[in-house]
Enzyme design. Structure first.
Site, PDB file in Angstrom:
ATOM      1  N   ASP A 340      -1.369 -11.210  -4.973  1.00 41.15           N
ATOM      2  CA  ASP A 340      -0.901 -12.576  -4.796  1.00 41.15           C
ATOM      3  C   ASP A 340       0.594 -12.695  -5.104  1.00 41.15           C
ATOM      4  O   ASP A 340       1.118 -11.965  -5.949  1.00 41.15           O
ATOM      5  CB  ASP A 340      -1.701 -13.460  -5.768  1.00 41.15           C
ATOM      6  CG  ASP A 340      -1.420 -14.933  -5.590  1.00 41.15           C
ATOM      7  OD1 ASP A 340      -1.651 -15.439  -4.485  1.00 41.15           O
ATOM      8  OD2 ASP A 340      -0.977 -15.577  -6.566  1.00 41.15           O
ATOM      9  N   GLU A 369       1.047 -10.205  -0.789  1.00 42.73           N
ATOM     10  CA  GLU A 369       1.276 -11.474  -0.094  1.00 42.73           C
ATOM     11  C   GLU A 369       2.768 -11.769  -0.198  1.00 42.73           C
ATOM     12  O   GLU A 369       3.249 -12.203  -1.242  1.00 42.73           O
ATOM     13  CB  GLU A 369       0.478 -12.603  -0.755  1.00 42.73           C
ATOM     14  CG  GLU A 369       0.692 -13.948  -0.072  1.00 42.73           C
ATOM     15  CD  GLU A 369       0.486 -15.147  -0.994  1.00 42.73           C
ATOM     16  OE1 GLU A 369       0.189 -16.233  -0.488  1.00 42.73           O
ATOM     17  OE2 GLU A 369       0.651 -15.005  -2.216  1.00 42.73           O
TER      18      GLU A 369
END
Ligand code: CA
Length: 627
Positions: A340, A369
């Site tokens: 993330d 990400e």
């Protein structure tokens, strides 16, 4: 064994904090909660948390193969860090630490387990990822929807921002459905405990149902099923040929995490004189002309007020996060991590973390990400061919630029840089990536508008985008519900794209897991995707072939090939609103199209003459070429 000792062991083993009493040292936690013998890296750092623990004298009972290297005290006397070396021949068992504070003596045991061989199943282009928000897919266990001893005690489906009760059992109950569709890997939004209170966001009280604020790294959220069920989930997924991708969050934790509530040291977090949010401007991390101010705000600013930003330059923080990442793979047997908010992490930390994971588990697949613009900025946060101050060792990232350029291409007129040229020009920049074939490609996810809505509910464009996704280089990801034509914009909030899968809850009026209860259009969509996935998985040209594209021509015709030796798959697409017919002579370097025949892989139709090809408006054909 006396009762006090049993009680202490319970405290340590269960991680519970019982009320302290006079003759007892209070140990709340030891993280990692256990370790294994025979790990690649012999070093282990235990973080021991207990009231005034730093004032205790700690000795380790002699244990063959294990060396107590040092015990470090830090600012907060409630923590000590115990550095151990575990030699390669060490046998599994219980380490015994003798603690002594004033006249109180205690023994604390710590488990070194036998190491089972864990070999993650690497993701390749043959995989199709299916992204699920666990709270919103299916409720397989009504008894775990809410717990009276957790900070957020509500579960209410009629409220888009509260928990809805979906869980791991609900997903397991639908493995057959997922296998029928043909996906091969499940990425779940974070499963780790988020014992966070509801927060006021934009005037609405919201739960942490999305999972991005960890409060106990070593606990899978009980509302999803807890540690034992997650272990079962991974094992059953593997039995069903489904790989498991866990969502890792290194950048921040939930404000209710004990390491925030009782900070080991001030520098554990990125601290600011007053609350400072990240700028979300990744450019500052890359810009050779950037001010230190902008860099610091980007990296050290908090992602949200209730998500404290970890200082990964602090070696204790780095160790804490890395050991947990390794513990998770060894304990649960997951296959991959989606990382993330990759760009917000400290890049030296990320390289160290990725390398440590790969050292223990060479097969683990890692992708970040990095929602950066333009393409070189995405490439900067993955293994690349750029010359920057730092070289990322991460093998893959989500392909944010292909995603956004496909969406734009399908919503605008063709032009020199517009329409099909956007997709073409994005892929031209594959030269920036070391491994463009490893990028995770997608049209939407839990943070984006639903793809069908983005293309104005134009079913032709919907099919065209999915055809590209499933035949281009990379590893495609589908967001749950795409197969039943789920739509919506993130208006007013992202909860609109995270709706419950119809039929996932007992008593739902309609069950769309069941073919008989889906509409004709929904079944048509399911079958179309199923077909595309089958093409992806069975055509070697698509899942391992080279990628060759031709410059878009005739105002919107875009053609590319996937080639694996004699296996040739041609994807011909028309991004314009008019029907197009074109000669194939320009592709003669691939094969002699005057003699070639083809099979249309979407319709199974045999084509005896492909010297010219006709495409309807917004149509794409996948042709297997035979010479
Ligand atoms: Ca439940």
């Amino acid at each position: 064994m006396n009762s006090a000792r049993i009680r202490l062991m319970l405290i340590v083993l269960l991680g519970l904090s019982l009320p302290s009493f006079a003759q007892q040292l209070k140990i709340n936690r030891i993280d990692p909660i256990n370790w294994w013998v025979g790990m690649e890296n012999p070093a282990l750092q235990l973080m021991v948390h207990g009231e005034g623990i730093a004032e205790a004298k700690i000795n380790l009972e002699t244990y063959e193969g294990v060396t107590l290297q040092s015990i470090t005290k830090v600012e907060n006397p409630n923590y000590v860090f115990v550095n151990l070396l575990i030699g390669p021949q060490t046998k599994p068992g219980e380490l015994k630490f003798y603690l002594k504070k004033n006249d109180v003596k205690q023994t604390v045991e710590y488990k070194l387990k036998a190491k089972e061989k864990v070999t993650p199943l690497t993701l390749t282009q043959k995989d199709v990822i299916y992204l699920i928000m666990p709270d919103r897919f299916s409720n397989g266990d009504l008894s775990n929807d809410k717990f009276a001893d957790m900070a957020d005690q509500e579960a209410e489906r009629s409220n888009p921002w509260l928990r809805h009760g979906g869980d791991l059992q609900g997903i397991m109950n639908h493995f057959d459905y997922l296998k029928e569709l043909g996906v091969t890997a499940l990425w779940l939004n974070p499963v780790i405990e988020n014992d966070q209170p509801q927060t006021n966001e934009g005037g609405n009280m919201r739960s942490a149902y999305h999972g991005y604020g960890f409060t106990d790294h070593y606990a899978i959220d009980r509302r999803l099923g807890g540690n034992a069920v997650y272990k079962e989930f991974v094992a059953k997924a593997h039995e069903n040929d489904l790989k498991v991708i866990q969502d890792a969050v290194y950048n921040h934790v939930g404000i209710n995490h004990y390491i925030v509530q009782d900070l080991p040291m001030k520098s554990w977090l990125n601290q600011w004189p007053e609350y400072t949010n990240t700028s979300y401007k990744e450019q500052a991390v890359l810009d050779p002309n950037a001010s230190e101010y902008d860099r610091k705000v980007m990296s050290d600013g908090w992602f949200m007020p209730f998500l404290p930003d970890l200082n990964q330059r602090n070696p204790y923080v780095a160790k804490y996060l890395i050991q947990h990442a390794i513990w998770t793979v060894q304990n649960f047997g997951i296959d991959a991590y989606r990382i993330d908010t990759y760009m917000y992490n400290d890049m030296d930390f990320m390289n160290a973390c990725n390398a440590a994971l790969k050292a223990e588990f060479p097969e683990i697949f890692l992708f970040g990400e990095s929602l950066a613009s333009p393409v070189p900025n995405v490439a900067a946060f993955v293994q690349n061919n750029l010359k920057l101050d730092f070289a990322c060792n991460l093998e893959s990232t989500v392909d944010y630029q292909l995603h956004s350029n496909i969406l734009k291409a399908l919503n605008e007129e063709n032009g020199w840089h517009e329409g099909a040229n956007r997709v073409y020009e994005t892929l031209v920049q594959d030269y920036l990536y070391q491994n463009p074939e490893k990028l995770v490609t997608y049209l939407d996810n839990h943070d984006e508008h639903r793809f069908f809505s983005v293309v104005g509910e134009d079913y032709r464009k919907f099919k065209l985008g999915l055809t590209w996704l499933m035949t281009m280089r990379g590893i495609p990801e589908l967001y749950y519900g795409t197969e039943i034509l789920t739509k919506n914009f993130k208006n007013p909030t992202d909860a609109e794209v995270r709706k419950d899968f119809p039929g996932g809850w007992p008593g739902d009026q309609v069950n769309k897991f069941n073919r008989n209860e889906r509409t004709q259009t929904e079944n048509q969509t399911f079958d179309f995707l199923k077909k595309l996935i089958a093409v992806r998985k069975t055509q070697s040209a698509v899942f391992q072939g080279s990628f060759k594209q031709f410059t878009p021509f005739d105002n919107g015709v875009y053609v590319y090939f996937r080639i694996d030796g004699d296996e040739i798959v041609m994807v011909a697409s028309n991004t314009s609103a008019e029907s197009k017919t074109f000669e194939t002579s320009r592709f003669s370097e691939i094969i002699d199209f005057k003699k070639a025949t083809a099979i249309d892989l979407l319709t199974d139709q045999e084509l005896n003459n492909i010297s010219s090809i006709q495409l309807e408006a917004f149509e794409a054909k996948i042709l297997k070429i035979n010479d």
